[in-house]
Write an enzyme that holds these catalytic residues in place. Structure first.
Site, PDB file in Angstrom:
ATOM      1  N   ASP A   1      40.022  35.199  45.866  1.00  0.00           N
ATOM      2  CA  ASP A   1      41.116  36.105  45.816  1.00  0.00           C
ATOM      3  C   ASP A   1      42.332  35.406  46.232  1.00  0.00           C
ATOM      4  O   ASP A   1      43.462  35.818  46.232  1.00  0.00           O
ATOM      5  CB  ASP A   1      41.040  37.234  46.924  1.00  0.00           C
ATOM      6  CG  ASP A   1      39.921  38.305  46.492  1.00  0.00           C
ATOM      7  OD1 ASP A   1      39.463  38.208  45.487  1.00  0.00           O
ATOM      8  OD2 ASP A   1      39.271  38.623  47.517  1.00  0.00           O
TER       9      ASP A   1
ATOM     10  N   ASP B   1      34.480  40.142  39.443  1.00  0.00           N
ATOM     11  CA  ASP B   1      34.943  41.038  40.614  1.00  0.00           C
ATOM     12  C   ASP B   1      34.375  42.409  40.704  1.00  0.00           C
ATOM     13  O   ASP B   1      33.597  43.007  41.470  1.00  0.00           O
ATOM     14  CB  ASP B   1      36.150  40.724  41.291  1.00  0.00           C
ATOM     15  CG  ASP B   1      36.408  40.516  42.534  1.00  0.00           C
ATOM     16  OD1 ASP B   1      35.408  40.140  43.388  1.00  0.00           O
ATOM     17  OD2 ASP B   1      37.436  40.271  42.897  1.00  0.00           O
TER      18      ASP B   1
END
Length: 539
Positions: free
Chosen positions: A442, A389
């Site tokens: 997420d 990420d």
């Protein structure tokens, strides 16, 4: 049973494949109303690029409002419409605005096309002709940054300079050429720092994780379990087959597959970055619809059959599906219709609701199929996702000169299409509109850990306070809050949410395990060991 076990295993594998695709987006962001850009800054050429609302009237009739962008130089625009002036637009002659105009520009908004000379030259000429503002029509269907060269006289430009996309410029150009009186009004509203949509997005994300974690409790009826335990030996064999058949096939993620996820996701992300197009996004939309249909079908049938177990008793044989219940077929048809209607109307202002419903159902189903066996695998998976990420959001601009994750999430170069692997809610109090969004990654990756915590607490008969599920759920909520704080502090610039979520969930779990002296058990935990202990206890 609704479908043969062979079909069910196939669907499980498809869900895992889709899970890899969902891993592509682990990002929370809001569309920006201003940004600092990449062009160089120096005195007189150091303004931020602000989005501008360009209202227009042709012969007094108001037309569509266009979005524009300010330059690095020139006067600042008012933030509210009431503080701005409505002025007549005049086409410069020559149209590129690179030499003095034969058209009278005094007191008007000089309208020019991009090219022929730099932006500061156009602005200097328009200002010298008495223009009140300069409107530049881009040669592409996008908003370009208007910087200035070092050594230019940008600091002497005192009129506002705005650029609009090609289509908006063509509309205004045609209206002026047709002899209509075109009037324009510029203002640059400020995006509110916090919008109510963030609260709803937080509730959706946390609610999805909690719901997916406790879904096994929703899906399993206590009466069925009691009846299963009380059956005779012959009936027990049949009931055991029934119970095994009704439960989804579970695939435990291992260390190897956790690493493969990151490599696969990075490959897909680069493919999307380099080959992003409308047909590629359409492929993702089709995959999303298939996954959403299965997820929605699973959620609806599970809840209704829990309430009314007799609903699924009527059966019929289908050529491809084999024996299936009439109720399940009806729900499947409804889900297919729902997904098709969403896909057709995906550009509508209300399409976010259908996308969120399909996405939430899909994520709940994925979290029932894919599971973490212990904290060791969770550490490998979430740490890999953490690095993934951060790299693709913050570090990829070093190599690719722009954030690969943000470009893919925004759907740049996709012909106006956006990838659907996001939960999104419209910004209610924002004059610019737009959406606050969070990537499926997420929710799914921290959700895997929270789901493991729930199963661990249940298997080890832990209470709410001395277990892990409650605290990891709180940690996930706090991590999301910190994500939105980062979003606010960075003016809506995309945030790698796992930067905050991994420490607040995995870090908290490891810390609690150390304090309680249970980390070794969590690290090497196996659900099969727990099952064998339960069996020996019952014996």
């Amino acid at each position: 049973m609704d479908f043969p076990s062979r079909r069910r295993r196939s669907r499980s594998l498809h869900a895992i494949l889709l899970f890899c695709l969902l891993f592509l987006i682990g990002l929370s962001f809001a569309e920006e109303a201003s940004h600092d850009g990449d062009s160089p800054k120096f005195p007189g050429c150091d303004h931020p690029y602000n989005l501008v609302k360009v209202k227009n009237w042709a012969n007094g009739v108001e037309g569509e409002t266009f979005a524009g962008i300010t330059a690095r130089f020139g006067a600042f625009l008012p933030k509210e419409e009431k503080n701005s002036n409505r002025l007549t637009a005049v086409l410069s002659n020559p149209l590129n605005g690179c030499s003095p105009s034969s058209s009278k520009l005094s007191g008007s908004i000089a309208t020019v096309v991009r090219g022929g000379c730099d932006f500061t030259t156009k602005a200097e000429i328009a200002q010298s002709e008495g223009a009140a503002a300069l409107l530049v029509i881009n040669d592409k269907e996008e908003l370009a940054e208007m910087g200035c060269e070092k050594g230019s006289s940008a600091q002497d430009i005192s009129i506002p300079v705005v650029l609009i996309p090609k289509s908006g410029g063509q509309y205004l150009n045609k209206s002026i050429v047709d002899g209509q009186k075109v009037e324009l009004l510029f203002y640059a509203p400020v995006r509110p720092p916090v919008d109510l949509s963030v609260i709803f997005l937080w509730i959706m994300a946390v609610g999805t994780v909690v719901c997916a974690s406790v879904w096994s409790e929703i899906a399993t009826s206590e009466e069925i379990n009691e009846r299963y335990n009380e059956l005779s030996p012959k009936e027990t064999a049949n009931a055991s087959a029934f119970k095994d058949d009704t439960e989804k096939e579970v695939i435990d993620i291992n260390v190897k597959s956790a690493i493969v996820f990151v490599i696969t996701a990075s490959t897909f992300l680069l493919l999307l970055y380099f080959f992003m197009s409308s047909w590629f996004v359409w492929l993702l939309i089709v995959l999303f619809c298939f996954g959403g249909i299965e997820g929605m079908h699973n959620c609806i049938t599970t809840v209704i059959l829990r309430i009314c177990r007799n609903c699924g008793r009527k059966k019929l044989n289908l050529p491809l599906f084999g024996e299936t219940s009439l109720f399940s077929l009806f729900v499947l048809i409804c889900c297919v219709v729902f997904a098709i209607v969403w896909a057709i109307n995906r550009q509508a202002s209300y399409s976010w609701a259908g996308q969120d419903i399909l996405g939430i159902c899909l994520m709940i189903t994925v979290l029932q199929v894919a599971r973490l066996p212990n904290i060791k695998v969770a550490t490998v998976l979430l740490c890999c996702a953490f690095v993934y990420d951060i790299f693709w959001v913050f570090l990829s601009p070093i190599i690719f000169h722009q954030s690969v994750m943000i470009v893919v999430a925004r759907g740049d170069n996709s012909g106006g299409e956006t990838i659907p692997m996001l939960l999104r809610i419209p910004r209610f109090a924002d004059e610019w509109g737009g959406y606050d969004m969070i990537g499926f990654g997420d929710i799914l990756f921290p959700g895997l850990l929270v789901s493991f915590a729930f199963r661990y607490d249940k298997a080890n008969k832990k209470g709410i306070a001395n277990g892990y599920f409650l605290w990891l759920t709180i940690g996930y909520g706090v991590g999301l809050f910190l994500t939105y704080m980062g979003l606010y502090l960075m003016n809506g610039h995309g945030q790698p949410a796992l930067l905050y979520l991994v420490p607040c969930t995995l870090g908290l779990c490891i810390l609690l395990g150390l304090v309680r002296k249970e980390l070794k058990h969590l690290w090497n935990y196996s659900s099969e060991d727990a099952s064998s202990r339960d069996s020996s206890g019952l014996a």
